[in-house]
Motif scaffolding. Sequence first.
Motif, short mmCIF file in Angstrom:
data_model
loop_
_atom_site.label_atom_id
_atom_site.label_comp_id
_atom_site.label_asym_id
_atom_site.label_seq_id
_atom_site.Cartn_x
_atom_site.Cartn_y
_atom_site.Cartn_z
N VAL A 165 10.11 -9.88 -4.59
CA VAL A 165 10.34 -8.89 -3.54
C VAL A 165 10.33 -7.48 -4.12
N MET A 166 10.97 -7.31 -5.25
CA MET A 166 11.13 -5.97 -5.83
C MET A 166 9.81 -5.37 -6.32
N PHE A 167 8.92 -6.21 -6.82
CA PHE A 167 7.67 -5.70 -7.39
C PHE A 167 6.51 -5.67 -6.39
N TYR A 168 6.71 -6.21 -5.21
CA TYR A 168 5.60 -6.30 -4.26
C TYR A 168 5.04 -4.93 -3.86
N PRO A 169 5.87 -3.90 -3.67
CA PRO A 169 5.29 -2.59 -3.35
C PRO A 169 4.34 -2.08 -4.43
N PHE A 170 4.64 -2.38 -5.70
CA PHE A 170 3.76 -1.94 -6.78
C PHE A 170 2.42 -2.67 -6.69
N PHE A 171 2.46 -3.96 -6.44
CA PHE A 171 1.23 -4.74 -6.27
C PHE A 171 0.40 -4.20 -5.11
N LEU A 172 1.07 -3.94 -3.99
CA LEU A 172 0.36 -3.45 -2.81
C LEU A 172 -0.21 -2.06 -3.03
N PHE A 173 0.48 -1.24 -3.80
CA PHE A 173 -0.06 0.09 -4.10
C PHE A 173 -1.41 -0.05 -4.80
N GLY A 174 -1.47 -0.92 -5.80
CA GLY A 174 -2.74 -1.14 -6.48
C GLY A 174 -3.79 -1.74 -5.57
N TYR A 175 -3.37 -2.66 -4.71
CA TYR A 175 -4.29 -3.31 -3.77
C TYR A 175 -4.90 -2.29 -2.81
N TYR A 176 -4.06 -1.47 -2.22
CA TYR A 176 -4.55 -0.53 -1.20
C TYR A 176 -5.32 0.65 -1.80
N THR A 177 -5.12 0.95 -3.06
CA THR A 177 -5.81 2.07 -3.68
C THR A 177 -6.95 1.62 -4.59
#
Length: 344
Positions: A165-177
Amino acid sequence: MTQTIAKPQTARDSWYDNAKAILILSVVIGHLATGDISPERDWVNSFGKFIYFFHMPVFMMISGRFSRGRVDRKEYGKAVVHLLIPYLILQTGMILLYSAMDIKTSGFSYLSPLFGLWYLFVLFLYSVISPQLCRFRFLFPVSILAAIAAAFLPSPLFGGFQRAVMFYPFFLFGYYTSSCSFVFCKKVWFRCISILFFAALLLFMMFFGTSLRMDLFTLKTVIADIDGSNHWLIALEYLLHYAGSFVCFFAIMGISPTRKTFFSYVGVYSVYVYALHLFFIVWLRYVTPAIPLPGKGWVLLYLAAGIPLTLLLASKPVRRIFRPFIEPKVNFQRLLETLPLKQK
């Protein structure tokens, strides 16, 4: 440590390979720094906090960037082959190592990754859930809110799910950019800013790091479990670290060389360094549990040994020996036929 086991390609982005090499080196040195290696622990702990501030969040952002194709194509089978199976093999090896060394743990579960093996575990989870979740328009801000909420839970989520849960925003940042070139990071002016940023961060940690809590940087615990009288202040430190992690992505790209270097291969095969150094660190801490190094000079030499260790673990002879454990050969087509999840 990207989204798949890295293999030689005809055309690679050396800029990101170099960034991954820098990050995996920081992972190795960070684990060396967090051992009981010096009677004067404050400055070593502060140096460790400097590394832990950025290394895994940025790694996860880069992993998200290179997971875009697999997520969009719903390649569940490849996620199993390249992430889940290596994780199960390595987790089994770590369980055996812990048992052989009589290292106490809360339990041997494949849902509770030992030591640093959480990375493969959560990356597999992301590969499975993201094709469904990414259909939602506001997933990124929701993931940030969920990560903040997870930090305020009365107790951590079971096993590796807290970090998931804690690291998912970091993963999504890379995904979306993933389609963003970030060419401004290659500008001389930005490279100078990046160097100054990391110098300032290091100085801040060396002077004020003793007042910060390492628990905040590992993102595996909750604020309620951190000793301290003022949990609101701890929460503020957590939020600042979270926001600062995104800044560190650009700073890492700002200091990363754009052309192929002598250490670029380390980034290509960073998964070998990641997996093998974990076992080495566990063994090292077991055989030298209470032999602190006498003086800063020896400590610095010990930490610097992480450089040749990283180069060695990514080398061709080592890869050849450990490839069956880290890149096991699996009949991909046959596996797909047996999986309940089918590609669409």
